[in-house]
Design an enzyme around this catalytic site. Structure first.
Site, short mmCIF file in Angstrom:
data_model
loop_
_atom_site.label_atom_id
_atom_site.label_comp_id
_atom_site.label_asym_id
_atom_site.label_seq_id
_atom_site.Cartn_x
_atom_site.Cartn_y
_atom_site.Cartn_z
N LYS A 113 -0.68 -4.79 1.14
CA LYS A 113 -1.97 -3.75 0.64
C LYS A 113 -3.14 -4.16 1.61
CE LYS A 113 -0.32 -2.74 -4.05
NZ LYS A 113 -0.67 -2.83 -5.44
N LYS A 195 10.01 3.22 -3.19
CA LYS A 195 9.71 3.29 -4.44
C LYS A 195 9.01 4.69 -4.61
CE LYS A 195 8.04 0.66 -8.43
NZ LYS A 195 7.25 -0.49 -8.92
N LYS A 198 2.75 6.95 -6.41
CA LYS A 198 1.63 8.10 -6.56
C LYS A 198 0.82 8.09 -5.73
CE LYS A 198 0.96 5.96 -10.79
NZ LYS A 198 0.50 5.77 -12.27
#
Length: 323
Positions: A113, A195, A198
Protein backbone atom coordinates in the site's frame (compact mmCIF):
# COMPACT_ATOMS: atom_id res chain seq x y z
CA UNK A 1 -21.93 -22.15 30.47
CA UNK A 2 -21.50 -18.98 28.38
CA UNK A 3 -21.02 -19.50 24.66
CA UNK A 4 -17.55 -18.99 23.15
CA UNK A 5 -16.95 -15.67 21.42
CA UNK A 6 -16.45 -15.17 17.69
CA UNK A 7 -14.99 -11.88 16.46
CA UNK A 8 -14.32 -10.36 13.06
CA UNK A 9 -14.08 -6.94 11.45
CA UNK A 10 -15.37 -5.56 8.15
CA UNK A 11 -13.73 -2.48 6.64
CA UNK A 12 -15.97 0.58 6.30
CA UNK A 13 -14.39 1.55 2.99
CA UNK A 14 -17.52 1.10 0.88
CA UNK A 15 -20.58 -1.05 0.36
CA UNK A 16 -20.48 -4.80 1.00
CA UNK A 17 -19.47 -6.95 -1.95
CA UNK A 18 -20.11 -10.50 -3.04
CA UNK A 19 -16.56 -11.20 -1.81
CA UNK A 20 -17.55 -10.09 1.71
CA UNK A 21 -20.65 -12.26 1.59
CA UNK A 22 -19.04 -15.45 0.32
CA UNK A 23 -15.69 -14.98 2.04
CA UNK A 24 -16.89 -14.15 5.55
CA UNK A 25 -20.63 -13.65 6.06
CA UNK A 26 -21.71 -17.12 4.88
CA UNK A 27 -19.30 -18.72 7.34
CA UNK A 28 -20.67 -16.63 10.20
CA UNK A 29 -24.19 -17.71 9.28
CA UNK A 30 -23.12 -21.33 9.76
CA UNK A 31 -21.76 -20.78 13.29
CA UNK A 32 -24.03 -18.09 14.73
CA UNK A 33 -25.94 -20.54 16.92
CA UNK A 34 -22.71 -21.90 18.42
CA UNK A 35 -20.96 -18.62 19.30
CA UNK A 36 -21.61 -15.17 20.66
CA UNK A 37 -20.97 -13.20 17.46
CA UNK A 38 -19.25 -9.80 17.55
CA UNK A 39 -18.75 -7.97 14.25
CA UNK A 40 -16.88 -4.68 14.15
CA UNK A 41 -17.36 -2.21 11.32
CA UNK A 42 -13.83 -0.86 10.98
CA UNK A 43 -14.13 2.86 10.32
CA UNK A 44 -10.77 3.61 12.01
CA UNK A 45 -9.01 1.03 9.84
CA UNK A 46 -10.64 2.58 6.77
CA UNK A 47 -8.71 5.79 7.55
CA UNK A 48 -5.41 4.13 6.60
CA UNK A 49 -6.26 5.35 3.09
CA UNK A 50 -8.49 8.40 3.75
CA UNK A 51 -11.12 9.43 1.23
CA UNK A 52 -12.31 13.04 0.83
CA UNK A 53 -16.06 13.64 1.20
CA UNK A 54 -16.64 10.03 2.30
CA UNK A 55 -19.37 9.51 4.91
CA UNK A 56 -17.94 6.78 7.16
CA UNK A 57 -20.93 6.77 9.52
CA UNK A 58 -23.47 6.45 6.70
CA UNK A 59 -21.60 3.55 5.10
CA UNK A 60 -21.25 1.95 8.54
CA UNK A 61 -25.02 1.98 8.99
CA UNK A 62 -25.48 0.55 5.48
CA UNK A 63 -23.04 -2.30 6.19
CA UNK A 64 -24.72 -3.14 9.52
CA UNK A 65 -28.20 -3.24 7.93
CA UNK A 66 -26.87 -5.43 5.11
CA UNK A 67 -25.24 -7.85 7.56
CA UNK A 68 -28.53 -8.43 9.33
CA UNK A 69 -30.32 -8.63 5.97
CA UNK A 70 -27.96 -11.48 5.01
CA UNK A 71 -29.46 -13.55 7.82
CA UNK A 72 -27.51 -12.68 10.96
CA UNK A 73 -29.77 -12.73 14.02
CA UNK A 74 -30.10 -9.60 16.15
CA UNK A 75 -30.20 -11.59 19.39
CA UNK A 76 -27.07 -13.61 18.46
CA UNK A 77 -24.96 -11.07 16.62
CA UNK A 78 -23.68 -7.79 18.08
CA UNK A 79 -22.59 -5.43 15.30
CA UNK A 80 -20.94 -2.13 16.24
CA UNK A 81 -18.89 0.70 14.78
CA UNK A 82 -15.23 0.67 15.88
CA UNK A 83 -14.81 4.39 16.65
CA UNK A 84 -17.82 4.30 19.01
CA UNK A 85 -15.79 2.30 21.55
CA UNK A 86 -12.66 4.30 22.40
CA UNK A 87 -11.06 1.43 24.33
CA UNK A 88 -9.85 -0.02 21.02
CA UNK A 89 -7.46 2.90 20.52
CA UNK A 90 -6.35 2.95 24.17
CA UNK A 91 -5.49 -0.76 24.19
CA UNK A 92 -3.62 -0.36 20.89
CA UNK A 93 -1.43 2.28 22.53
CA UNK A 94 -0.75 0.03 25.52
CA UNK A 95 0.34 -2.73 23.12
CA UNK A 96 2.49 -0.48 20.93
CA UNK A 97 5.67 -0.54 23.10
CA UNK A 98 5.86 -4.29 22.48
CA UNK A 99 6.36 -4.06 18.71
CA UNK A 100 9.11 -2.29 16.77
CA UNK A 101 8.77 0.10 13.83
CA UNK A 102 11.08 -2.11 11.76
CA UNK A 103 8.74 -5.10 12.15
CA UNK A 104 5.70 -3.01 11.20
CA UNK A 105 7.45 -1.49 8.20
CA UNK A 106 8.27 -4.99 6.92
CA UNK A 107 4.61 -6.05 6.77
CA UNK A 108 3.74 -7.10 3.22
CA UNK A 109 0.48 -5.11 3.13
CA UNK A 110 2.26 -2.00 4.38
CA UNK A 111 4.89 -2.27 1.65
CA UNK A 112 2.28 -2.84 -1.05
CA UNK A 113 0.00 0.00 0.00
CA UNK A 114 2.93 2.32 0.60
CA UNK A 115 4.06 1.62 -2.96
CA UNK A 116 0.55 2.35 -4.27
CA UNK A 117 0.34 5.62 -2.30
CA UNK A 118 3.99 6.54 -2.92
CA UNK A 119 4.19 7.36 0.80
CA UNK A 120 3.38 5.49 3.99
CA UNK A 121 1.30 7.20 6.67
CA UNK A 122 1.31 6.46 10.41
CA UNK A 123 -2.20 4.93 10.40
CA UNK A 124 -1.14 2.47 7.69
CA UNK A 125 2.03 1.59 9.61
CA UNK A 126 0.29 0.99 12.95
CA UNK A 127 -2.83 -0.68 11.49
CA UNK A 128 -1.76 -4.21 12.69
CA UNK A 129 -1.39 -3.01 16.30
CA UNK A 130 -4.94 -1.61 16.33
CA UNK A 131 -6.09 -4.84 14.69
CA UNK A 132 -4.50 -6.82 17.54
CA UNK A 133 -6.24 -4.61 20.11
CA UNK A 134 -9.57 -5.17 18.36
CA UNK A 135 -9.17 -8.94 18.71
CA UNK A 136 -7.93 -9.03 22.31
CA UNK A 137 -10.45 -6.57 23.75
CA UNK A 138 -13.31 -9.10 23.76
CA UNK A 139 -11.43 -12.31 24.69
CA UNK A 140 -12.37 -13.83 21.34
CA UNK A 141 -12.18 -17.62 21.01
CA UNK A 142 -12.43 -17.72 17.21
CA UNK A 143 -11.49 -15.18 14.54
CA UNK A 144 -12.16 -15.65 10.82
CA UNK A 145 -10.05 -13.61 8.41
CA UNK A 146 -9.14 -13.49 4.74
CA UNK A 147 -5.99 -15.07 3.32
CA UNK A 148 -4.31 -11.67 2.98
CA UNK A 149 -4.40 -11.16 6.79
CA UNK A 150 -2.26 -14.16 7.72
CA UNK A 151 0.85 -12.09 8.45
CA UNK A 152 -1.13 -9.67 10.65
CA UNK A 153 -2.49 -12.57 12.70
CA UNK A 154 1.01 -13.92 13.25
CA UNK A 155 2.02 -10.45 14.42
CA UNK A 156 -1.01 -10.22 16.76
CA UNK A 157 -0.06 -13.55 18.31
CA UNK A 158 3.53 -12.36 18.73
CA UNK A 159 2.38 -9.12 20.39
CA UNK A 160 0.16 -11.05 22.82
CA UNK A 161 2.94 -13.44 23.76
CA UNK A 162 5.41 -10.59 24.37
CA UNK A 163 2.84 -8.61 26.35
CA UNK A 164 1.87 -11.57 28.51
CA UNK A 165 5.50 -12.55 29.11
CA UNK A 166 6.51 -9.00 29.98
CA UNK A 167 3.87 -8.71 32.70
CA UNK A 168 4.02 -12.41 33.60
CA UNK A 169 0.24 -12.60 33.29
CA UNK A 170 -2.13 -14.12 30.72
CA UNK A 171 -3.76 -10.77 30.07
CA UNK A 172 -4.37 -11.26 26.36
CA UNK A 173 -6.24 -14.35 25.19
CA UNK A 174 -4.91 -15.74 21.91
CA UNK A 175 -7.87 -17.05 19.89
CA UNK A 176 -8.02 -19.71 17.24
CA UNK A 177 -7.54 -18.08 13.85
CA UNK A 178 -9.13 -19.68 10.81
CA UNK A 179 -9.24 -18.95 7.09
CA UNK A 180 -12.17 -20.46 5.13
CA UNK A 181 -10.87 -23.13 2.74
CA UNK A 182 -13.20 -22.11 -0.08
CA UNK A 183 -14.34 -18.61 -0.89
CA UNK A 184 -11.85 -16.85 1.40
CA UNK A 185 -10.71 -14.93 -1.63
CA UNK A 186 -13.30 -14.15 -4.31
CA UNK A 187 -11.52 -12.74 -7.33
CA UNK A 188 -12.33 -9.72 -9.48
CA UNK A 189 -14.63 -9.91 -12.50
CA UNK A 190 -12.46 -7.83 -14.83
CA UNK A 191 -9.19 -9.18 -13.46
CA UNK A 192 -9.76 -12.66 -11.95
CA UNK A 193 -6.09 -12.91 -10.97
CA UNK A 194 -6.59 -10.29 -8.25
CA UNK A 195 -8.94 -10.24 -5.25
CA UNK A 196 -12.37 -8.66 -5.77
CA UNK A 197 -11.63 -5.02 -5.01
CA UNK A 198 -13.66 -1.91 -4.24
CA UNK A 199 -10.60 0.29 -4.64
CA UNK A 200 -10.09 -0.93 -8.20
CA UNK A 201 -13.83 -0.89 -8.99
CA UNK A 202 -13.77 -4.59 -9.81
CA UNK A 203 -16.55 -6.05 -7.69
CA UNK A 204 -20.17 -7.09 -7.47
CA UNK A 205 -22.05 -5.26 -4.68
CA UNK A 206 -24.79 -6.86 -2.60
CA UNK A 207 -26.97 -3.85 -3.48
CA UNK A 208 -26.40 -4.06 -7.25
CA UNK A 209 -29.69 -4.25 -9.16
CA UNK A 210 -30.45 -7.04 -11.63
CA UNK A 211 -29.46 -4.93 -14.65
CA UNK A 212 -26.06 -4.13 -13.12
CA UNK A 213 -25.49 -7.77 -12.14
CA UNK A 214 -26.29 -8.93 -15.67
CA UNK A 215 -23.94 -6.38 -17.22
CA UNK A 216 -21.04 -7.15 -14.87
CA UNK A 217 -21.29 -10.93 -15.31
CA UNK A 218 -21.68 -10.79 -19.08
CA UNK A 219 -18.65 -8.50 -19.39
CA UNK A 220 -16.49 -10.51 -16.96
CA UNK A 221 -13.25 -12.00 -18.25
CA UNK A 222 -13.18 -15.72 -19.04
CA UNK A 223 -11.05 -17.51 -21.70
CA UNK A 224 -11.46 -18.95 -25.19
CA UNK A 225 -11.65 -22.67 -24.36
CA UNK A 226 -15.43 -22.65 -23.68
CA UNK A 227 -15.15 -25.63 -21.30
CA UNK A 228 -16.20 -25.42 -17.66
CA UNK A 229 -13.80 -26.90 -15.12
CA UNK A 230 -11.84 -25.67 -12.12
CA UNK A 231 -8.24 -24.65 -12.80
CA UNK A 232 -7.33 -21.29 -11.19
CA UNK A 233 -3.90 -21.15 -12.87
CA UNK A 234 -5.10 -21.73 -16.44
CA UNK A 235 -8.73 -20.59 -16.15
CA UNK A 236 -8.92 -17.93 -13.39
CA UNK A 237 -12.17 -16.36 -14.63
CA UNK A 238 -14.17 -19.57 -14.98
CA UNK A 239 -12.66 -20.96 -11.77
CA UNK A 240 -13.80 -17.82 -9.93
CA UNK A 241 -17.31 -18.21 -11.38
CA UNK A 242 -17.33 -21.87 -10.31
CA UNK A 243 -16.36 -20.87 -6.77
CA UNK A 244 -19.15 -18.28 -6.66
CA UNK A 245 -21.72 -20.68 -8.12
CA UNK A 246 -20.73 -23.53 -5.79
CA UNK A 247 -20.90 -21.36 -2.67
CA UNK A 248 -24.24 -19.76 -3.59
CA UNK A 249 -25.79 -23.12 -4.43
CA UNK A 250 -24.18 -24.83 -1.40
CA UNK A 251 -22.22 -27.36 -3.45
CA UNK A 252 -18.66 -28.56 -3.61
CA UNK A 253 -16.64 -27.44 -6.65
CA UNK A 254 -16.71 -30.97 -8.14
CA UNK A 255 -20.50 -31.09 -7.86
CA UNK A 256 -20.83 -27.72 -9.60
CA UNK A 257 -18.42 -28.84 -12.35
CA UNK A 258 -20.54 -31.93 -12.98
CA UNK A 259 -23.78 -29.92 -13.08
CA UNK A 260 -22.39 -27.35 -15.52
CA UNK A 261 -20.11 -29.49 -17.69
CA UNK A 262 -22.40 -29.52 -20.74
CA UNK A 263 -22.97 -25.74 -20.79
CA UNK A 264 -21.02 -23.19 -22.80
CA UNK A 265 -19.77 -19.97 -21.19
CA UNK A 266 -22.79 -17.92 -22.32
CA UNK A 267 -25.20 -20.45 -20.81
CA UNK A 268 -23.15 -20.65 -17.59
CA UNK A 269 -23.16 -16.86 -17.23
CA UNK A 270 -26.95 -16.73 -17.66
CA UNK A 271 -27.38 -19.45 -15.02
CA UNK A 272 -25.08 -17.59 -12.62
CA UNK A 273 -26.93 -14.31 -13.25
CA UNK A 274 -30.25 -15.98 -12.33
CA UNK A 275 -28.75 -17.40 -9.14
CA UNK A 276 -27.22 -14.06 -8.14
CA UNK A 277 -30.46 -12.17 -8.79
CA UNK A 278 -32.38 -14.67 -6.68
CA UNK A 279 -29.96 -14.61 -3.72
CA UNK A 280 -29.19 -10.87 -3.73
CA UNK A 281 -32.84 -9.96 -4.34
CA UNK A 282 -33.83 -11.59 -1.03
CA UNK A 283 -31.04 -9.75 0.81
CA UNK A 284 -32.04 -6.41 -0.72
CA UNK A 285 -35.68 -6.80 0.39
CA UNK A 286 -34.62 -7.48 3.99
CA UNK A 287 -32.14 -4.57 3.84
CA UNK A 288 -35.02 -2.16 3.17
CA UNK A 289 -36.73 -3.43 6.33
CA UNK A 290 -33.61 -2.94 8.48
CA UNK A 291 -32.73 0.58 7.28
CA UNK A 292 -35.12 2.52 9.56
CA UNK A 293 -34.17 0.42 12.63
CA UNK A 294 -30.42 0.08 12.30
CA UNK A 295 -29.37 3.13 14.36
CA UNK A 296 -31.30 1.91 17.39
CA UNK A 297 -29.94 -1.63 17.02
CA UNK A 298 -26.36 -0.33 16.84
CA UNK A 299 -26.89 1.92 19.86
CA UNK A 300 -28.05 -1.05 21.96
CA UNK A 301 -25.14 -3.21 20.76
CA UNK A 302 -22.60 -0.47 21.52
CA UNK A 303 -23.89 -0.02 25.06
CA UNK A 304 -23.52 -3.76 25.69
CA UNK A 305 -20.04 -4.06 24.15
CA UNK A 306 -18.79 -0.85 25.80
CA UNK A 307 -19.25 -2.56 29.17
CA UNK A 308 -17.21 -5.61 28.05
CA UNK A 309 -14.46 -3.45 26.54
CA UNK A 310 -14.21 -1.23 29.63
CA UNK A 311 -14.02 -4.24 31.96
CA UNK A 312 -11.25 -5.84 29.89
CA UNK A 313 -9.22 -2.65 29.60
CA UNK A 314 -9.54 -1.88 33.32
CA UNK A 315 -8.36 -5.41 34.14
CA UNK A 316 -5.30 -4.96 31.93
CA UNK A 317 -4.53 -1.50 33.36
CA UNK A 318 -4.84 -2.81 36.90
CA UNK A 319 -2.42 -5.68 36.24
CA UNK A 320 0.16 -3.42 34.58
CA UNK A 321 -0.22 -0.85 37.41
CA UNK A 322 -1.67 1.79 35.15
CA UNK A 323 -4.76 2.81 37.11
Amino acid sequence: MPQPCFFTGIQASGTLTLGNYLGVICHILEIQDEYEIIIMICDLHALTIPKPNFNYREIGHEIAALLYACGLKEEKCKIFIQSEIKEHVELAYLLSPHITVSVLSNMIQYKEKKREQESGNLALLTYPVLMAADIFLYDADLVIVGQDQTQHLELATNIAQKFNNFYNKNLLKIPKFTIPHLGAKIMGLKNPQKKMSKSENDFLALLDDSQTITKKIKEAETDSENKIYYDPAKKPGISNFLTIYALLSKQEIKEAEKELQNLNYHQFKLKLIDLLNEKLGKIQKKYIDYQPRIKEILKKNTEYLKILATQKLNLIKKEIKFN
